[in-house]
Design a protein around this motif. Structure first.
Motif, PDB file in Angstrom:
ATOM      1  N   UNK A  75       0.741  -1.097  -0.007  1.00 30.15           N
ATOM      2  CA  UNK A  75      -0.113  -0.068  -0.014  1.00 30.15           C
ATOM      3  C   UNK A  75       0.926   1.146  -0.057  1.00 30.15           C
ATOM      4  N   UNK A  76       0.829   2.140  -1.033  1.00 28.96           N
ATOM      5  CA  UNK A  76       1.340   3.277  -1.151  1.00 28.96           C
ATOM      6  C   UNK A  76       0.723   4.218  -0.350  1.00 28.96           C
ATOM      7  N   UNK A  77       1.410   5.193   0.257  1.00 24.64           N
ATOM      8  CA  UNK A  77       0.809   6.364   1.261  1.00 24.64           C
ATOM      9  C   UNK A  77       0.195   7.277   0.059  1.00 24.64           C
ATOM     10  N   UNK A  78      -1.055   7.822   0.565  1.00 22.62           N
ATOM     11  CA  UNK A  78      -1.712   8.899  -0.270  1.00 22.62           C
ATOM     12  C   UNK A  78      -1.435  10.222   0.190  1.00 22.62           C
ATOM     13  N   UNK A  79      -0.291  10.674  -0.689  1.00 20.54           N
ATOM     14  CA  UNK A  79       0.397  12.040  -0.298  1.00 20.54           C
ATOM     15  C   UNK A  79      -0.224  13.108  -0.797  1.00 20.54           C
ATOM     16  N   UNK A  80       0.253  14.367  -0.343  1.00 20.15           N
ATOM     17  CA  UNK A  80      -0.180  15.854  -1.224  1.00 20.15           C
ATOM     18  C   UNK A  80       0.427  15.928  -2.549  1.00 20.15           C
ATOM     19  N   UNK A  81       1.802  15.236  -2.423  1.00 20.87           N
ATOM     20  CA  UNK A  81       2.614  15.334  -3.690  1.00 20.87           C
ATOM     21  C   UNK A  81       1.930  14.655  -4.851  1.00 20.87           C
ATOM     22  N   UNK A  82       2.123  15.171  -6.178  1.00 19.17           N
ATOM     23  CA  UNK A  82       1.695  14.360  -7.336  1.00 19.17           C
ATOM     24  C   UNK A  82       2.871  13.603  -7.857  1.00 19.17           C
ATOM     25  N   UNK A  83       2.422  12.629  -8.690  1.00 16.43           N
ATOM     26  CA  UNK A  83       3.152  11.681  -9.060  1.00 16.43           C
ATOM     27  C   UNK A  83       4.384  12.169  -9.636  1.00 16.43           C
ATOM     28  N   UNK A  84       4.486  13.009 -10.511  1.00 16.24           N
ATOM     29  CA  UNK A  84       5.577  13.614 -11.227  1.00 16.24           C
ATOM     30  C   UNK A  84       6.745  14.245 -10.076  1.00 16.24           C
ATOM     31  N   UNK A  85       6.141  14.987  -9.177  1.00 12.30           N
ATOM     32  CA  UNK A  85       6.893  15.558  -8.047  1.00 12.30           C
ATOM     33  C   UNK A  85       7.570  14.472  -7.297  1.00 12.30           C
ATOM     34  N   UNK A  86       6.839  13.524  -6.943  1.00 14.26           N
ATOM     35  CA  UNK A  86       7.427  12.103  -5.972  1.00 14.26           C
ATOM     36  C   UNK A  86       8.551  11.427  -6.848  1.00 14.26           C
TER      37      UNK A  86
END
Length: 292
Positions: A75-86
């Protein structure tokens, strides 16, 4: 064969609950090892212990400290970052140059069909898409040991097949892969060895390999006898199973279009057509082989 990682008398207990004990497992360099067993029996926990996320109650994980690990959680954490930023930030941590990083990201965005979602915050993405992000992150950099916990969870068939191709590339580069999964098809395609947890103990399990990776499964009403004679003469790789009022064909993906066109021209009803990969596909062919 070189042993790159091993566990010595490994045990893990949460309160009064013992997950497993006395795990003495060996993982060889360049091999893919599948970890199987029912949910809640310790597969994910074993990966977390190896990754250094969870401390065992007893025992040791032994490996060269210079080895590089990459880990795909279930399970990957649901962060405020978007995919490209991460993924861009993770590429920097992996030591990738900007140009190389961007090239790889574009490749994986297309491969896993996520290009339209790269600016969406992770917290709004589905579980399957988050798992794709996790897989891309792990594939971006170089790994000596890759830990994969349910990497296909929630993913579509196309992404599953592309994932398998990417893992096959890593296998050729001598990456050691520990794979926790439930998909027998995935295990058959990738695993060199299987460890199964049963009764709180880990043991090696022998498994039969079936090579149906590039097959399309076509179900036809009736029995196209004349066409079957032609196909079996011209292409012996087609496998045919007759069941009551229907025929199930296993054919290479390159032959599928021709076979479908011929069936339609001869007025046969096609009730199903899909790439081999469903668990029921594996169970079906497994039962056929065991009955012979």
């Amino acid at each position: 064969m070189e042993v790159i990682l091993r566990t010595e008398d490994l045990s893990i207990r949460f309160g009064n609950h013992l997950l497993f004990s006395n795990a003495n497992l060996m993982f060889e360099k360049g091999k893919t090892i599948a970890l199987i067993g029912p949910n809640g029996t310790g597969k994910s926990t074993l990966l977390k212990i190896i990754a250094g996320i969870v401390k065992p109650t007893k025992g040791y994980v032994i490996y060269d400290p210079n080895l590089k690990f990459n880990y795909v959680p279930d399970r990957f954490p649901k962060l405020n970052l978007n995919m490209e930023e991460l993924l861009t930030n993770m590429a920097v941590l992996d030591g990738l140059e900007k140009e190389e990083s961007q090239k790889k990201l574009e490749y994986y965005y297309d491969l896993f069909q996520v290009k339209e979602m790269i600016h969406t915050p992770l917290k709004y993405l589905s579980k399957g898409t988050l798992q794709k992000v996790s897989v891309i992150q792990a594939l971006m950099g170089k790994s000596d040991i890759l830990l994969l916990d349910e990497p296909l969870s929630g993913q579509d068939i196309v992404s599953e097949r592309n994932f398998i191709k990417e893992i096959t590339k890593l296998q050729k580069k001598d990456t050691t892969i520990l794979l926790c999964c439930h998909e027998p098809y995935l295990i058959d395609q990738l695993a060199d060895k299987v460890y199964e947890i049963k009764g709180q103990l880990w043991k090696e399990k022998k498994t039969e390999l079936l090579d149906y990776a590039d097959n399309t499964v076509v179900t036809v009403s009736g029995y196209p006898e004349n066409l079957l004679k032609e196909w079996l003469i011209s292409n012996g790789s087609i496998k045919v199973f007759k069941e009551l009022d229907k025929t199930i064909l296993f054919c290479s993906s390159t032959d599928t279009q021709r076979i479908l066109l011929q069936l339609l021209e001869d007025k046969y009803e096609i009730t199903d057509c899909h790439m081999f990969g469903r668990e029921e596909d594996y169970i079906y062919v497994k039962s056929i082989h065991e009955s012979r």
